[in-house]
Motif scaffolding. Structure first.
Motif, PDB file in Angstrom:
ATOM      1  N   LYS A  51       0.907  -1.200   0.087  1.00  0.00           N
ATOM      2  CA  LYS A  51      -0.191   0.003   0.147  1.00  0.00           C
ATOM      3  C   LYS A  51       1.000   1.280  -0.184  1.00  0.00           C
ATOM      4  O   LYS A  51       1.931   1.233   0.734  1.00  0.00           O
ATOM      5  N   ASP A  99       0.375   5.224   1.028  1.00  0.00           N
ATOM      6  CA  ASP A  99      -0.314   6.055   1.513  1.00  0.00           C
ATOM      7  C   ASP A  99      -1.760   5.696   2.053  1.00  0.00           C
ATOM      8  O   ASP A  99      -2.776   6.282   1.718  1.00  0.00           O
ATOM      9  N   GLY A 100      -1.777   4.191   2.341  1.00  0.00           N
ATOM     10  CA  GLY A 100      -3.137   3.543   2.763  1.00  0.00           C
ATOM     11  C   GLY A 100      -3.773   3.024   1.650  1.00  0.00           C
ATOM     12  O   GLY A 100      -4.872   2.358   1.935  1.00  0.00           O
ATOM     13  N   ARG A 101      -3.485   2.995   0.403  1.00  0.00           N
ATOM     14  CA  ARG A 101      -4.134   2.877  -0.758  1.00  0.00           C
ATOM     15  C   ARG A 101      -3.293   1.649  -1.382  1.00  0.00           C
ATOM     16  O   ARG A 101      -2.042   1.681  -1.453  1.00  0.00           O
ATOM     17  N   GLU A 102      -4.151   0.532  -1.760  1.00  0.00           N
ATOM     18  CA  GLU A 102      -3.361  -0.710  -2.654  1.00  0.00           C
ATOM     19  C   GLU A 102      -2.467   0.073  -3.714  1.00  0.00           C
ATOM     20  O   GLU A 102      -3.279   0.808  -4.382  1.00  0.00           O
ATOM     21  N   PHE A 103      -1.343  -0.309  -3.936  1.00  0.00           N
ATOM     22  CA  PHE A 103      -0.425   0.068  -4.869  1.00  0.00           C
ATOM     23  C   PHE A 103       0.079  -1.167  -5.705  1.00  0.00           C
ATOM     24  O   PHE A 103      -0.104  -0.947  -7.020  1.00  0.00           O
TER      25      PHE A 103
END
Length: 879
Positions: A340, A342-346
């Motif tokens: 992730k 910044d908290g979002r799936e990358f």
């Protein structure tokens, strides 16, 4: 020589750190590498003549104070020439030469001095015998089931095939216990207990008995301080002839032992020395060691590594390292990971047999600080990478490096290849130096280090530097790491020939341009802060695996010297740049350290010059981003004297920032604390913090050892819902702890160790903590040595502090401290949560020429960063 004196000579071969001649005598001596060999010989003609004269002189007259200096110089050159032929030398031979050439040797105790002088003669006879017939020493082979994994028990065999030197009555096999196995000492008396060793021989006419043999030096727990009894399988009857075998079974399970206990840190070469005494007063032969690799366990965690500063949309790499529960590289495959940003799936990483996955062509388009989180698909494991600061057009980057680390050429373990591979592939350092102790190094080992440095150096990507650790006692200048700009045409200026700090400075200036050499003092064996060559020595190491030593940096500042700060690991197991879980050794479970260097790009000369210019800061292994200026000048600068004193900066942490402190002229000037917000009287957390100094009581003495804090904390007026130590949870849970006391909801037990830094017990209470009474009880050896009750204040009030005397050192005895009392602090807190902080300090006091400033950042998990100092209006003091 009498049999008793010969016995003492053999024992002295195993003693490191003995001490000899007047300061400055070595000015005309050579460096470590011998002169080119003459045709048909392994040494030069001039050295051959000196060696033959030495043999004759020793045969005619024992070594004494009148001749030890020239004899040891010839022995040192001879030793190095022999090492280049492939003959394996006794590992403590170089240290004996260092010892007899130390400035204080003539005043050493009579018994120790006699042993050391006899050791020189014994080494001359041993080298003479081996040079004449290298086949005198046989070969050791190993038989083992593998692979070995950390935190396990094993059984294996080592077999010595007798060479052309027979083993007669009184001789036998000596089994030194490696320093890093001090928690698991070999024993031959209880076949049901751990670490039992047994011995057998192929010659049925020979009877072996179990005894002990006194050993000091690198293969004793004390590393040369006194003698330690080690397992000795002695020939009591008969004679072992060439071709016979002696087999030792380590961890022999045949009669109930669990086996040999292995430690928790992986390694490329675990060492088990196997030495041969030919007879009661004979030669002590050291066959080449057979080492074993030690692998990590199954997946138990994850950690990521990324550059600290990148440009907008600039491609970079993120390394995902699957770890076992001790932070070793995991074996048995890696689970599927979700990365992730910044908290979002990358990105998603499928399960793999490989423990390291490198994400390539990673780009971030938004300026600012960004963080990667790594989570296993099943949610069992969660980890992070270091923060990444994205700038529009970065002119300065942060590069991470190791300036102080070891493998198996000193008292450590591991291979040269393993050291550089770990730095490049596992800890993802930008630059590294393998700085083995000259105390235990020969010319062949130096050349192996050079070969490794050349092999792994990758310009623009991974930079290796040649270096070594100049190793003398604190009384003669203390330990200093010496690092060279280039890889070729550099040799150590060794302690064997340059035995005191002025000699080191003089020798380096004689053989090298100062711009091409870095000297970095450190504090474990305390550097002499009253001396500094500003052209050679621009920075000081203030944190390592041994603890925090900020006081040493302050001492240099107080003496008028201008040195920047770096951290370093001082790891001895081939793991530069990333701290493993502890070894089960209570006082050696420090944080480690690493050097941050600020430079425009990753280039050998640019990084080297940046360190020369003090463009550095120190951290406790954590890759904390710290950027700060004084009146617009970067850290490490000397600024013009003026009325304005503003220190401004930003920190991006790997955990919540607990405090930022401005240190002026060596004293805390202003503190910004972020876990005690004013007016928060309804907080439910109480923190009990323990701190001990690492500063020695007297000058020119080793740093003070760690302090043990063991006991209980009881709370009256509140119930404890949870108790933990942020620092212990982050690193040292194997050897330190905070635990509920069974059956008592108001009491916890603790075991902590501090050395120049603080560790805390945090208590979450049921309801407001204000007014609760906290009783702290300290125990030592079963006795209560302190019991105090402190009422917790409101969060905005001053914390309650308690000075603690006497200070207990690692051996449980008391020692005074010249710096300050150890202390316990109790305070009510609201834990900090922000990882990113900007700060600005304005010094309103009347400006004074010569003021110095630096910034200290402390995270909630104990991780710390120290900026290099700034100086206002004063030129550097020279030496």
């Amino acid at each position: 020589m009498t049999p008793m004196n010969r016995r003492h000579a053999l024992q002295a071969l195993l003693v490191a750190g003995v001490a000899a001649p007047p300061l400055g005598w070595a000015a005309t001596q050579t460096l470590l590498k011998p002169e080119p060999a003459a045709p048909g010989d392994h040494m030069s003609g001039s050295l051959r003549r000196q060696v033959e004269t030495l043999k004759q002189d020793v045969a005619a007259r024992p070594t004494d104070l009148s001749n030890v200096r020239p004899r040891s110089a010839v022995l040192y050159a001879w030793m190095n020439a022999l090492s280049l032929t492939g003959i394996y030398l006794h590992p403590d031979l170089p240290s004996v030469i260092t010892g007899v050439n130390a400035p204080g040797f003539p005043t050493t105790g009579e018994r120790a001095r006699a042993r050391s002088l006899a050791a020189i003669d014994q080494f001359v006879r041993t080298l003479s015998a081996l040079e004449k017939n290298p086949r005198l020493c046989g070969e050791v082979t190993a038989r083992t089931e593998g692979p070995w994994h950390v935190d396990s028990y094993v059984q294996f065999e080592q077999t010595y095939t007798v060479g052309e030197a027979p083993i007669r009555v009184g001789g036998g096999a000596v089994l030194p216990n490696h320093f890093y196995f001090s928690f698991a000492e070999l024993q031959a008396t209880d076949p049901h207990a751990d670490n039992y060793v047994s011995c057998r021989t192929s010659n049925r006419a020979v009877r072996i008995v179990r005894e002990t043999y006194p050993i000091a030096g690198m293969f004793s727990t004390s590393l040369g301080i006194g003698e330690m009894p080690r397992v000795f399988f002695k020939v009591a009857e008969g004679e072992l002839r060439p071709g016979d075998t002696v087999t030792v079974t380590y961890g022999d399970r045949s009669r109930g032992s669990k086996g040999l206990q292995l430690f928790q840190v992986s390694n490329t070469a675990v060492r088990f020395p196997f030495w041969i005494l030919t007879e009661a007063d004979g030669l002590l032969l050291t066959p080449r060691e057979v080492s074993q690799p030690l692998l990590g366990g199954p997946a138990g965690g994850v950690h990521g590594f990324a550059p600290s500063i990148v440009g907008v949309d600039e491609p970079f790499e993120v390394s995902i390292r699957t770890e076992d529960r001790f932070r070793n590289l995991a074996t048995g495959g890696a689970p599927a990971w979700i990365v992730k940003l910044d908290g979002r799936e990358f990105r998603r990483i499928p399960a793999s047999a490989q423990a390291i996955t490198v994400l390539k062509d990673v780009r971030i388009g938004a300026p600012g600080v960004h963080r990667f989180e790594i989570v296993s698909e099943d949610g069992r494991f969660v980890g992070e990478a270091n923060p990444v600061l994205v700038e529009a057009k970065p002119t300065t980057r942060i590069y991470w490096g190791e300036t102080h680390g070891h493998c198996g050429f000193s008292e450590g373990m591991g291979t040269v290849d393993g050291y550089f591979q770990f730095a490049r592939d596992e800890s993802r350092l930008d630059f590294v130096s393998l700085t083995e102790h000259d105390l235990w190094m020969d010319a062949h080992e130096w050349e192996q280090i050079r070969e490794g440095a050349r092999k792994y150096d990758q310009p623009g990507r991974f930079i290796t530097y040649m270096g070594y650790e100049w190793t003398v006692l604190a009384a003669y200048g203390g330990h200093h790491n010496v690092i060279f700009r280039g890889l070729d045409k550099v040799e150590p200026v060794p302690s064997q020939l340059y035995p005191a700090l002025p000699d080191l400075y003089r020798g380096l200036r004689k053989h090298y341009a100062p711009k091409d050499v870095l000297v970095i003092p450190h504090a474990h064996m305390t550097a002499d802060a009253s001396q500094n060559d500003a052209g050679l020595e621009p920075v000081v190491e203030i944190v390592s695996e041994h603890g925090a030593f900020e006081w040493l940096g302050r001492r240099y500042l107080a003496n008028g010297f201008q040195l920047g700060f770096v951290g370093a690991g001082d790891d001895h197991l081939g793991h530069p740049g990333y701290k493993m879980r502890p070894l089960g050794r209570f006082y050696f479970d420090g944080t480690g350290g690493v050097a941050a260097v600020m430079a425009p790009r990753k280039d050998r000369d640019i990084l080297f010059d940046a360190i020369k210019q003090r463009r550095t800061y120190a951290t406790t292994s954590d890759r904390i981003i710290l950027k700060a200026t004084l009146d617009g000048h970067e850290m490490g600068a000397v600024t013009p004297a003026g009325a304005r004193r503003s220190i401004d900066g930003v920190v991006h942490g790997t955990a919540p920032i607990q405090s930022i402190t401005l240190v002026k002229n060596g004293k805390d000037h202003e503190v910004r604390a972020f876990d005690t917000p004013a007016g928060a009287a309804d907080g439910t957390f109480v923190e009990v913090e323990f701190w001990s100094t690492s500063e020695p009581a007297r000058l020119l003495e080793p740093s003070r050892a760690g302090r043990a804090w063991t006991g209980t904390i009881r709370v009256a007026g509140a119930r404890i819902e949870a108790a933990y130590s942020p620092q212990v949870e982050a690193l040292n849970y194997l050897t330190e702890w905070v635990r509920p006391q069974p059956g008592a909801a108001d009491t916890v037990t603790f075991r902590l160790a501090t050395r120049g830094f603080a560790k805390a017990v945090r208590l979450k209470l049921a309801g407001p903590a204000t007014g609760a009474k906290v009783e702290v009880t300290l125990n030592q050896g079963g006795a209560t040595i302190l019991q105090e009750t402190l009422e917790t204040p409101a969060a905005a009030a001053e914390p309650r502090r308690l000075a603690v005397k006497p200070a207990l050192n690692a051996s449980g005895t008391t020692s005074a401290s010249s710096a300050s009392d150890d202390r316990i602090t109790v305070r009510q807190i609201t834990p900090a949560v922000e990882r990113d902080r900007t700060f600005s300090f304005a010094d309103a006091e009347a400006p004074k020429d010569g003021d110095s400033y630096y910034v200290r950042v402390v995270q909630a998990d104990g991780a710390t960063a120290w900026s290099s100092p700034w100086w206002v209006g004063r030129a550097a003091r020279r030496r």
